[in-house]
Design a protein around this motif. Sequence first.
Motif, PDB file in Angstrom:
ATOM      1  N   PRO A 111      65.336  19.432  40.454  1.00  6.38           N
ATOM      2  CA  PRO A 111      63.973  19.790  40.858  1.00  6.38           C
ATOM      3  C   PRO A 111      62.985  18.770  40.308  1.00  6.38           C
ATOM      4  O   PRO A 111      63.126  18.300  39.177  1.00  6.38           O
ATOM      5  N   ILE A 112      62.008  18.424  41.102  1.00 11.71           N
ATOM      6  CA  ILE A 112      61.045  17.391  40.706  1.00 11.71           C
ATOM      7  C   ILE A 112      59.678  18.050  40.500  1.00 11.71           C
ATOM      8  O   ILE A 112      59.114  18.645  41.432  1.00 11.71           O
ATOM      9  N   TYR A 113      59.152  17.942  39.285  1.00  3.58           N
ATOM     10  CA  TYR A 113      57.859  18.524  38.945  1.00  3.58           C
ATOM     11  C   TYR A 113      56.849  17.419  38.637  1.00  3.58           C
ATOM     12  O   TYR A 113      57.225  16.329  38.184  1.00  3.58           O
ATOM     13  N   SER A 114      55.598  17.727  38.858  1.00  7.07           N
ATOM     14  CA  SER A 114      54.554  16.723  38.644  1.00  7.07           C
ATOM     15  C   SER A 114      54.465  16.279  37.188  1.00  7.07           C
ATOM     16  O   SER A 114      54.055  15.159  36.892  1.00  7.07           O
ATOM     17  N   ASN A 115      54.853  17.155  36.283  1.00 12.76           N
ATOM     18  CA  ASN A 115      54.815  16.811  34.857  1.00 12.76           C
ATOM     19  C   ASN A 115      56.204  16.476  34.313  1.00 12.76           C
ATOM     20  O   ASN A 115      56.429  16.468  33.101  1.00 12.76           O
ATOM     21  N   GLY A 116      57.157  16.214  35.200  1.00 11.89           N
ATOM     22  CA  GLY A 116      58.529  15.952  34.788  1.00 11.89           C
ATOM     23  C   GLY A 116      58.791  14.489  34.462  1.00 11.89           C
ATOM     24  O   GLY A 116      57.912  13.626  34.602  1.00 11.89           O
ATOM     25  N   THR A 117      60.025  14.211  34.063  1.00 13.06           N
ATOM     26  CA  THR A 117      60.410  12.847  33.690  1.00 13.06           C
ATOM     27  C   THR A 117      60.413  11.919  34.889  1.00 13.06           C
ATOM     28  O   THR A 117      60.006  10.761  34.806  1.00 13.06           O
TER      29      THR A 117
END
Length: 548
Positions: A111-117
């Motif tokens: 999953p890709i989050y705006s605050n992710g790595t």
Amino acid sequence: MDSSKHIFSADRRESLVHELKNRKFDLVVIGGGITGAGIALDAATRGLSVALIEKMDFASGTSSRSTKLIHGGLRYLKNFEFNLVKGVGKERAILYRNAPHLVVPENMLIPIYSNGTFSKFTTNVGLWLYDRLASVKKKERRVMLNAKETVAKVPALSPKELKGGGLYSEYRTDDARLTLEIVKTASYNGALCINYFTCVDLKMEGDLCAVACRDELNGETITINGKQIVNAAGPWVDEVRKIDAEIKEKTVLHTKGIHLVVPKERLSIDQSVYFDAIDGRMVFVIPRFGTTYLGTTDTVYSGSLDSPNITTEDVNYLLDSVNRIFPEVNLNQSDVISSWSGLRPLIHQEGKTPAEISRKDEIFVSDSGLISIAGGKLTGYRLMAKKTVDLVCKRLDLVQECRTDSVRIVGGEFKTEGLVRAYITNLKTRMKSFGIEGGEAEILVRAFGKQTDTILKKTRDFEEDKLIQALAWFCLRNEQVHTLADFYIRRLGYLHFYPDRIKSTMNLVASVFASYLGWDESRIQQELSDMQDHLKSITEFESDHGEA
């Protein structure tokens, strides 16, 4: 030798020890984990005479305590280890071909989050590069998803700041069964492999090498003679090196990885997920036969190598990481039904954190000639074995090519994954005619492959609890089991995924073992007590101050 007894039967131990004492081998391997097993198989299939000793049970160390994935090496891209990704990708394909019942395709979702790595762009590029380097088949290559598609795959995911996801290909396995079947395959190719044999001394004098061993089941000490000795003892590799001489080269750094298992109803997912932990590392959540397991940690470890601990800090790290990305789940320690902890024997690199240290393997040759191999990963075991046996052959002045890329692992006599699935479907119907629940079919085949036929036929000999008694008989006769722990933990995997099955069957199984191995009442009670201790240990964690 009684030819009616199976070559890997538990009651053949006396004759096996006799052979070990009275032969001189081309190669003696110390260590019965995945690396030692691979070396024994490689050497035996090249025609070398091989002996393998393991101080505990086969796969009782790191090789039964991994994340149980045949990695393509995606995480290594972060450290720009492109050749490592390329190598393990090819090895994964070979292992899938040779053991399709044990190596199962598993889509992994990031999953890709705006605050992710990782951003959507870097994830897309990274997965594209991974597909090419790891030689991923076209039908298994990455698929990029938008946020709606990602949540549809895993509804429990937090939708907050979710940008999308990336699907890529991994493969899951049963690491202990894989190791054991490789040991058995080596044995069927002529290697003499024995568990509960500890190396206590080494004598290295050119082509006159000797390993003094203690039989942990009866205390007897014997000497095994060989021309070459390979130390593939995993986390214990430096302990064996110290028996030989003072270590002058690089040493092993142990890092600990823990895993937790929860019931599927507490974390109900049908899709494996690979996501950012609370500290920026990556964590897996993987469904498996009615449970979901979580892992892993990566911390420097300096405690007992035989029984690496799990602390409440370890547990909270994983639970907090999972709860952050699955906010409605709210897992806590009481949800954990089992756990395990394993050690990675990495090559120490000064100034680097565990996550930064390369997973590459290295071979060390001491002044006396002891060959030691350390580092590496489960997926790359065959290449590690090839490199080691190439060196052994060179030192023996032999020219023999590696053959293991085409050696089928015992139980894996299927040409395709489709044939494995067809076999499972057919087995479900057959099991019902034997009065056994068909739902067990996939669990059996993913552990025993074609050997399931023998187990199923044996169920006819029993009136009650047919399947568990047939499994006990099969493992005693074919898999060198000497304790209830060997059977329940490493042959069946019940301790970590089906602990309740142990509680309901262990008295009956103990009676089967007693009949086959000649246990008296005292031994039966000791075995039952030991299993109770194992069942207790999987949900007890040490405080950060070292107290349970």
